[in-house]
Design a protein around this motif. Structure first.
Motif, mmCIF file in Angstrom:
data_model
loop_
_atom_site.group_PDB
_atom_site.id
_atom_site.type_symbol
_atom_site.label_atom_id
_atom_site.label_comp_id
_atom_site.label_asym_id
_atom_site.label_seq_id
_atom_site.Cartn_x
_atom_site.Cartn_y
_atom_site.Cartn_z
ATOM 1 N N LEU A 173 -49.093 2.894 13.916
ATOM 2 C CA LEU A 173 -47.930 3.164 14.804
ATOM 3 C C LEU A 173 -48.426 2.784 16.184
ATOM 4 N N GLU A 174 -47.756 2.015 16.995
ATOM 5 C CA GLU A 174 -47.986 1.788 18.239
ATOM 6 C C GLU A 174 -47.016 2.121 19.242
ATOM 7 N N VAL A 175 -47.028 3.034 20.027
ATOM 8 C CA VAL A 175 -45.886 3.328 21.184
ATOM 9 C C VAL A 175 -46.514 3.457 22.544
ATOM 10 N N VAL A 176 -45.950 2.961 23.340
ATOM 11 C CA VAL A 176 -46.166 2.946 24.757
ATOM 12 C C VAL A 176 -45.397 4.060 25.373
ATOM 13 N N VAL A 177 -46.049 4.959 26.161
ATOM 14 C CA VAL A 177 -45.114 5.883 26.683
ATOM 15 C C VAL A 177 -45.832 6.127 28.278
ATOM 16 N N HIS A 237 -43.509 -5.150 30.466
ATOM 17 C CA HIS A 237 -42.357 -5.822 30.776
ATOM 18 C C HIS A 237 -41.493 -5.949 29.689
ATOM 19 N N ARG A 238 -40.030 -5.750 30.250
ATOM 20 C CA ARG A 238 -38.894 -5.891 29.168
ATOM 21 C C ARG A 238 -38.464 -7.362 29.145
ATOM 22 N N ILE A 239 -38.673 -7.785 28.443
ATOM 23 C CA ILE A 239 -38.267 -9.573 28.146
ATOM 24 C C ILE A 239 -36.964 -9.700 28.605
ATOM 25 N N SER A 240 -35.765 -8.647 27.925
ATOM 26 C CA SER A 240 -34.345 -8.951 28.132
ATOM 27 C C SER A 240 -33.992 -8.761 29.642
ATOM 28 N N LEU A 241 -34.727 -8.210 30.466
ATOM 29 C CA LEU A 241 -34.304 -7.971 31.819
ATOM 30 C C LEU A 241 -34.738 -9.338 32.580
ATOM 31 N N GLU A 265 -37.702 6.053 22.001
ATOM 32 C CA GLU A 265 -36.787 5.437 21.616
ATOM 33 C C GLU A 265 -37.109 4.288 20.715
ATOM 34 N N PHE A 266 -38.185 3.658 20.853
ATOM 35 C CA PHE A 266 -38.692 2.340 20.100
ATOM 36 C C PHE A 266 -40.292 2.466 20.098
ATOM 37 N N PHE A 267 -40.751 2.139 18.879
ATOM 38 C CA PHE A 267 -42.087 1.836 18.655
ATOM 39 C C PHE A 267 -42.379 0.890 17.487
ATOM 40 N N ILE A 268 -43.413 0.146 17.527
ATOM 41 C CA ILE A 268 -43.686 -0.763 16.498
ATOM 42 C C ILE A 268 -44.755 -0.202 15.216
ATOM 43 N N LYS A 297 -42.919 -4.281 12.592
ATOM 44 C CA LYS A 297 -41.398 -3.645 12.313
ATOM 45 C C LYS A 297 -41.361 -3.031 13.762
ATOM 46 N N GLY A 298 -40.133 -3.231 14.222
ATOM 47 C CA GLY A 298 -39.850 -2.071 15.510
ATOM 48 C C GLY A 298 -38.993 -1.088 14.897
ATOM 49 N N VAL A 299 -39.284 0.044 15.176
ATOM 50 C CA VAL A 299 -38.366 0.997 14.817
ATOM 51 C C VAL A 299 -37.200 1.461 16.010
ATOM 52 N N GLU A 339 -30.214 -10.938 25.280
ATOM 53 C CA GLU A 339 -29.544 -9.651 24.692
ATOM 54 C C GLU A 339 -30.564 -8.414 24.387
ATOM 55 N N THR A 340 -30.060 -7.348 24.048
ATOM 56 C CA THR A 340 -31.112 -6.217 23.915
ATOM 57 C C THR A 340 -31.540 -6.683 22.598
ATOM 58 N N GLY A 341 -33.250 -6.127 22.584
ATOM 59 C CA GLY A 341 -33.935 -6.631 21.275
ATOM 60 C C GLY A 341 -34.922 -7.637 21.765
ATOM 61 N N ASP A 342 -34.960 -8.423 22.864
ATOM 62 C CA ASP A 342 -35.859 -9.484 23.180
ATOM 63 C C ASP A 342 -37.207 -9.037 23.017
ATOM 64 N N GLY A 343 -37.511 -7.453 23.392
ATOM 65 C CA GLY A 343 -38.997 -7.375 23.171
ATOM 66 C C GLY A 343 -39.473 -7.073 24.438
ATOM 67 N N LYS A 344 -41.066 -6.579 24.342
ATOM 68 C CA LYS A 344 -41.720 -6.098 25.415
ATOM 69 C C LYS A 344 -43.089 -6.712 25.656
ATOM 70 N N ILE A 345 -43.470 -6.608 26.669
ATOM 71 C CA ILE A 345 -44.947 -7.188 27.067
ATOM 72 C C ILE A 345 -45.792 -6.103 27.537
ATOM 73 N N PRO A 351 -37.556 -6.486 12.277
ATOM 74 C CA PRO A 351 -38.828 -7.274 12.168
ATOM 75 C C PRO A 351 -39.022 -8.035 13.488
ATOM 76 N N ARG A 352 -40.314 -8.029 13.867
ATOM 77 C CA ARG A 352 -40.717 -8.486 15.363
ATOM 78 C C ARG A 352 -42.080 -9.197 15.153
ATOM 79 N N ARG A 353 -42.365 -10.184 15.964
ATOM 80 C CA ARG A 353 -43.857 -10.550 15.691
ATOM 81 C C ARG A 353 -44.408 -10.278 16.971
HETATM 82 N N1 LIG Z 1 -42.525 1.755 24.193
HETATM 83 C C1 LIG Z 1 -42.552 0.967 23.169
HETATM 84 N N2 LIG Z 1 -43.772 1.172 22.704
HETATM 85 C C2 LIG Z 1 -44.012 0.130 21.462
HETATM 86 N N3 LIG Z 1 -42.801 -0.790 20.896
HETATM 87 C C3 LIG Z 1 -42.024 -0.826 21.749
HETATM 88 C C4 LIG Z 1 -41.603 0.181 22.978
HETATM 89 N N4 LIG Z 1 -40.260 -0.194 23.304
HETATM 90 C C5 LIG Z 1 -39.947 -1.068 22.242
HETATM 91 N N5 LIG Z 1 -40.966 -1.623 21.499
HETATM 92 C C6 LIG Z 1 -40.753 -2.847 20.590
HETATM 93 O O1 LIG Z 1 -40.230 -4.001 21.243
HETATM 94 C C7 LIG Z 1 -39.261 -4.719 20.376
HETATM 95 C C8 LIG Z 1 -38.062 -5.079 21.188
HETATM 96 O O2 LIG Z 1 -37.822 -4.019 22.240
HETATM 97 P P1 LIG Z 1 -36.254 -3.716 22.645
HETATM 98 O O3 LIG Z 1 -36.591 -2.468 23.575
HETATM 99 O O4 LIG Z 1 -35.405 -3.695 21.374
HETATM 100 O O5 LIG Z 1 -35.912 -4.925 23.600
HETATM 101 P P2 LIG Z 1 -34.865 -4.688 24.639
HETATM 102 O O6 LIG Z 1 -35.891 -4.180 25.763
HETATM 103 O O7 LIG Z 1 -34.380 -6.059 24.883
HETATM 104 O O8 LIG Z 1 -33.787 -3.781 24.297
HETATM 105 C C9 LIG Z 1 -38.751 -3.623 19.425
HETATM 106 O O9 LIG Z 1 -39.292 -4.113 18.140
HETATM 107 C C10 LIG Z 1 -39.529 -2.431 19.795
HETATM 108 O O10 LIG Z 1 -39.820 -1.793 18.603
#
Ligand SMILES: Nc1ncnc2c1ncn2[C@@H]1O[C@H](COP(=O)(O)OP(=O)(O)O)[C@@H](O)[C@H]1O
Ligand SMILES: Nc1ncnc2c1ncn2[C@@H]1O[C@H](COP(=O)(O)OP(=O)(O)O)[C@@H](O)[C@H]1O
Ligand SMILES: Nc1ncnc2c1ncn2[C@@H]1O[C@H](COP(=O)(O)OP(=O)(O)O)[C@@H](O)[C@H]1O
Lengths: 114, 454, 454, 454, 114, 114
Positions: free
Chosen positions: A70-74, A109-113, A33-36, F41-43, F94-100, F66-68
């Motif tokens: 590309l960085e994706v965490v799965v 961690h998902r920040i929005s949670l 669903e997401f990656f950077i 960039k987050g996709v 809100e959705t889009g806050d990001g991940k750690i 765009p994300r930092r």
């Molecule tokens: N599994 C993942 N691997 C790498 N980057 C991710 C992953 N999931 C989310 N991101 C990145 O983190 C950023 C914020 O994540 P997002 O999922 O939109 O936040 P939320 O969890 O609030 O919906 C986005 O730019 C996204 O590309």
């Protein structure tokens, strides 16, 4: 506070920018669903002349080629498929296609949670 | 009045006495009519002369505006051919130079450069400080083609140009305050005193030296100043290292192109205005030779560098245009179309070889100012002796006298000023400042803070 | 004809009767000759007047072109001093403003601003909608120095300038459509109605208010409009936070320099054209005072900001040039060289202090438009009472009346328009749009999509 | 002389004999006075004519300078609307084109385009190679309003413009050397031969075809050349893929805006200069219709694209300005203000729809040159038959004849040249070069080496 | 499909851009053929004034310094040497020279091998 | 040669740029002295149209936001606190806050120590 339970893997793929859209679409198809991604330079040590400026050859910046990372965490269970999919979609067969590195992520961690 | 005449004529058939009176009246009337016509003719003449004066003056004012915009040309060309980390600095210098130039030229430069007829043939003269409108200074009594104000403005814009030429060659390493000091003295004293030799009616003018719009007086003087600076400053870090010469590409080709076109446009006024009137034939011919030489320089430089590096190097193409323009500047009025073509072609070839040669000599000139203004300025001055209506061995000799004497004087003076500055407050920024850019060091700001640099 | 005369003269020695006829013939011939000469003289006069008319008109057309290019100056200066993420938006506003300005000025502005002699001394007049060529509108019957078309073009370019001044001050946060609406009303109604007070022969003109090229009429009106906008909009996010004031650097100094030079160039037409003829003495004097003031403003601002922040802040240097230009605009025709020097120096100092003061007042003006156009516009208008041929206490009072009355009216009108817009469709973009840039929000595009942003 | 008359008159009361002599003297004196007055009148006339000539010529020279600066406009507009990786290449082409244009126009274009009166009504004529100043070429004997040199310069600048139009449409994929070859032939042969049909007094001129400043002769010819190039080159990689059409955003909106304003400014000379004199009424009217059409095009395009994409697309707004300018170019002299408003509005709508249509037709034109120059050129030419003093069915037919004949000839000729080049040295760069940018491939340099690209 | 057998380490070095060429050449000498690099900002909390704009001090962006990150993945056995070489070549001795972080890479793939 | 003794963790946080200053200040408060950040960039695969150019919709770059990215390496014992602090300060809900993402660092070196 959501430390996700399953073990996670970070896949870092260094690919040609021109293959980016293929890789992206391929990842999407398997449910990512997401990656950077971000831009990097790959350094090579072939100092062939790549240009000139005012009669002087430009060698140095010629030794670096632009690549996209590309960085994706799965989850660990999905890693294999994701890697295969990237390899296939980023492939041209010519040298310079890039590399994929896999490492462990201990927590996510998902920040929005909150 | 017409009535008086026709009345008198209708009475002609009457007796002689009456007729006598009638003739007398006719003559009187005729005399009055004549006087009035004469007044009208004279008033017409005055109006005609006024129109001619206004017309010439209009062209000279427009030419001043065109020369003014050359400063934008220098600013964008020079900053385009240098690195992004020094852009604010390069732009800054080119922005304050017209201000410094105009103010110092008003203060003393104008008086030094045009001291008046009593200094004809001299080496030095001075009319006084400041701008003082002479009697009739706003009419053709001052000059048939422009007012005192226009004269100052046009010449002041030229003066500032001369200092600007230096700025490109010493860019990316000179201390800002040192450069501003240098410019002040250069434009307040060196340029006007040497310029007087030719344009102020001085000795070079008397011996027949020909320099129409300043291949030597403006461009070479600026170029010699630049050479002095380049020698005393040394090259930029990273230019000559480990026995090799490294290119330091300019950061913005869009800027460089804008600059070159602004300069070419400005040259319409620089050369066209140097006719000092709106004379239809001469001005338009000058514009044609100017544009042909610029075009020829463009093409020649393009293919010269291509034959050397197998690349169409835009920076050289731009330098080629300027080379053609500088080359034709001395003789735009006395050369024909074919002459200007050859002068431009040669200038375009020279400029490329010169850039490469200065690199070999380890003289680091980021924008090619030495090659364009100094070398092609010399070429253009010499070309007056080789092509066109003044060509001849004697003229070649005279031109050489001008080139050498002005060159020597300008170089020595500029060297002295730079040397004094170097020995006192210094002329070069610290190594750290040079590496991180003069924008941070001198200005505390970036030119492009929103963009990522490589 | 000459033959007739010489024939008659050669017959003089014959008898008296014959002689009589001969004299009569001579006189008749003389009369015919005279009439023909008179025709020729009159035809010469007409041609002379036509030349003078064409000449003046030519200058006014060129001046219009120069004022036109000021819009490019505003576009690049304002976008250069704001952030990359809002560049498309700032450019867009400055691109459509001349279009909106010219069209609305044609629709009603011209008729409001120059209602005709019957409204002399009035507060308001209207000649009618649209452009309608009056009888003789293309000849000197319309005006001794320009055609109806030239008149419209020159004045229309001025009108658009006034709206452009607002755009910089409200940049980076104003809704595009709201700004376009405001501009339309401002340039269609506010500017021409207030402008009429002076330039349309209205009451301010009658009491002797002097504003040569518009320090008050153009720049202050624009500045007051900007102030109203700045107050109603509030500052940009991140400018004033946690009790501190943060700098928000402009994204492109190259752009800002191009803009400033284009504006200075345009001022050759703005002030030079305001002579409304190509009068050699006056136009050239105006150009000299204009350039001296600009240079003085440049130097003064440079060293004022240096003494404050120990940095040569290019953005302030550029503002200094414009401050000098705005300052001299009211009195370029009535002040001498030294006056213009002082006016420029003071303007250069004022503009820096003013920028800092507006920041202290938490009035956020990204490009310094309030300081340049409003504050220095007031300074310049006042300076007419202090320097030059009109100086005197009475003139100071009259100038103050003009400043205050125009200021009050312009501010109230602009405030009202902005307020109505704010209460209906809103004037500020969403917080998100502001953070990510108006380019995305309003235009769906980036100004520099190929570059990485910081 | 006056003394002689008054003397003779004072002697009237003496005897008849003496009187006779006195009258004779009077008449003699009168004759002499008359002759002198006549000389003065004639000399006045000559001076008046000279002033008129110088004045007209001055305007034509300034107009040439304005048309010249359009090349900077094209350079920055076209590079602004293409990608950063091709910027050097786009700038390079637009820099060498004026050089190539002027040189080839001097070599043969001028002779082909203006072969002289003996070719009136013809399809082809040739006066000879090179620039050869005819007798009286620097006086009004050559033409009442400009010298031979001015004539060449003004027309030469036009010629170069025509080639520049092609460069934008074929950008980002054409081989540099192929483009330079094409331009050379296009500007040396195609443009002047077809241009002669109208402006050289050829057959189109004779049948009454009206094209004031070149909607067809300059813009459509350029546009047809562009169309041939676009067809033979094919689209850029990534534009049409997998059945979809992808936008390829231009890299620098600041550049694009600078370019558009420079073009609009240049149009003051392009249209204003096409009056071929400084006629006050006509030139100023032309400038007004020109500016009104540009403004109308701006507004119309802005809202047309907004109604389609819900975005204020700056690139379309800029194209709208140019569309209005191209549209009014054919009839700026014969249309009124309202006509020009409508022509501009329609052009602004057309240009947006046209850009979208060309995309649908899979004809890839990076900068919209086809829509602006070809489509709006046709519209403007046609509009002469619909609006203004020449409107009428017959004129529509004549205009159509001109559009079709010139269009056919230009397209076929351009297609042939491109085809020959394609079959020999090729016209398209390698796929790799296209992906990594022509700046590296053709020039071995980057336009912005200090910035990180996305 | 080439999961390389030896254990791999990722070395991430944050260095001064001005030392980049030295590091690059040093790595080359010990046989490193490729690596990637990109630009980052390092945040520091010393708010010394680094500039000014229109009379206002620029503190914040002054608090970040530009640094270049090198990422190179090497077999475990070579890691020590690579680290040493980077440390030596990136060294100036003044504060701000940067850091090196080492982590495990579990798999690496070369895309061009398919 | 200073391999730091305590086990280190790398915390990679993908956050909104608009929250950057809050996160930075929060980290500072708990004693973090340095970290790096860069732009990515987050996709996302919602292909909502985010812009248009010349009448053509811009979908692709619209699909990226765009994300930092902040990268900070801390001792294991401090990781929890740092993560919590980032989560709190980067939070909007809100959705889009990001991940750690948290991973292990095996060695860290400070170049200036030689
Ligand atoms: N599994 C993942 N691997 C790498 N980057 C991710 C992953 N999931 C989310 N991101 C990145 O983190 C950023 C914020 O994540 P997002 O999922 O939109 O936040 P939320 O969890 O609030 O919906 C986005 O730019 C996204 O590309
Ligand atoms: N060991 C490595 N560590 C980090 N980056 C690497 C490494 N090997 C290759 N890369 C990067 O991956 C990109 C593509 O790798 P490359 O080796 O050129 O592809 P190929 O395997 O097809 O020859 C290059 O930009 C290179 O810098
Ligand atoms: N714990 C850390 N996590 C991430 N980056 C760091 C960390 N410590 C330092 N850095 C980064 O490394 C770079 C250099 O570090 P610094 O501590 O300034 O060097 P030195 O150790 O010589 O003082 C800085 O850009 C800094 O942001």
């Amino acid at each position: 506070m959501a430390t996700l339970e399953p073990k996670m893997k970070k896949i870092q793929a260094i690919i040609r920018a021109s293959k980016f859209e293929d890789v992206r679409d391929a990842l999407h198809k398997i449910g990512v669903e997401f990656f950077i991604f971000y831009e990097v330079k790959g350094v090579t040590f072939q100092t062939e002349q790549k240009g000139s400026y005012r009669g002087l050859s430009i060698y140095d910046s010629a030794g670096s080629i632009p690549r996209r990372v590309l960085e994706v965490v799965v989850p660990e269970s999905d890693a294999k498929e994701a890697i295969n999919v990237i390899k296939k979609s980023a492939y041209t067969g010519e040298t310079g296609d890039g590399k994929i590195f896999v490492s462990s992520i201990e927590e996510t961690h998902r920040i929005s949670l909150g | 009045m017409e009535n008086i005449i026709s009345d008198s004529v209708s009475l002609v058939s009457t007796d002689s006495t009456f007729y006598l009176k009638s003739v007398m009246d006719s003559i009187t009337a005729s005399k009055a009519a004549y006087l009035q016509a004469k007044t009208e003719i004279t008033s017409n003449s005055t109006s005609i002369n006024l129109n001619a004066f206004k017309l010439d003056n209009l062209w000279m004012m427009i030419a001043s505006a065109l020369v003014f915009i050359m400063h934008l040309g220098f600013a964008t060309l020079e900053s385009g051919l240098t690195r992004a980390k020094n852009t604010t600095n390069v732009l800054f210098k080119n922005t304050v130079i017209p201000a410094i130039g105009l103010l110092t030229f008003a203060l003393c430069g104008f008086g030094l450069m045009y001291p008046g007829a009593e200094f004809t043939g001299a080496f030095f003269g001075f009319k006084g400080f400041g701008l003082n409108l002479p009697d009739g200074g706003e009419t053709s009594a001052y000059s048939p083609s422009y007012t005192y104000w226009t004269d100052f403005l046009f010449q002041g814009m030229f003066a500032a140009t001369c200092a600007t030429i230096v700025s490109g060659a010493v860019a990316e390493r000179i201390k800002l305050i040192s450069f501003m000091l240098f410019s002040m003295f250069f434009v307040a004293l060196v340029y006007p005193i040497l310029g007087m030799w030719k344009w102020g009616g001085g000795w070079l003018n008397v011996i027949g030296f020909h320099d129409f719009a300043g291949s030597t007086i403006v461009h070479s003087i600026g170029g010699w100043g630049a050479l002095a600076g380049v020698i005393l400053l040394g090259p930029r870090l990273g230019k000559f290292e480990k026995g090799r010469t490294y290119p330091i590409p300019g950061h913005n080709m869009t800027s460089a192109v804008i600059g070159t076109f602004m300069l070419w446009l400005g040259w319409f006024g620089f050369n066209g205005g140097s006719v000092l009137s709106a004379d239809a034939g001469l001005v338009s011919k000058v514009l044609v030779t100017t544009c042909i030489a610029a075009s020829a320089g463009c093409i020649a430089a393009t293919f010269t560098i291509f034959s050397i590096s197998r690349n169409f190097d835009l920076s050289m193409t731009l330098n080629g245009i300027l080379a053609g323009l500088v080359g034709i500047t001395a003789g735009a009025d006395v050369t024909g179309v074919l002459d200007s073509l050859i002068i431009g072609l040669v200038a375009g070839i020279i400029v490329v070889l010169s850039v490469i040669t200065f690199d070999r000599l380890k003289l680091d000139d980021p924008v090619g100012a030495l090659s364009v203004h100094l070398v092609c300025g010399i070429w253009g001055t010499l070309a007056v002796g080789l092509f066109g209506s003044k060509a001849g061995l004697q003229q070649v000799v005279i031109q050489l006298i001008g080139i050498v004497s002005i060159g020597l004087a300008a170089f020595v003076a500029a060297f002295a000023i730079f040397f004094i500055i170097k020995s006192t407050i210094g002329i070069r920024v610290s190594k750290d400042e040079e590496i991180y850019g003069l924008d941070g060091g001198e200005h505390g700001m970036e030119a492009y803070p929103d963009f990522m640099n490589k």
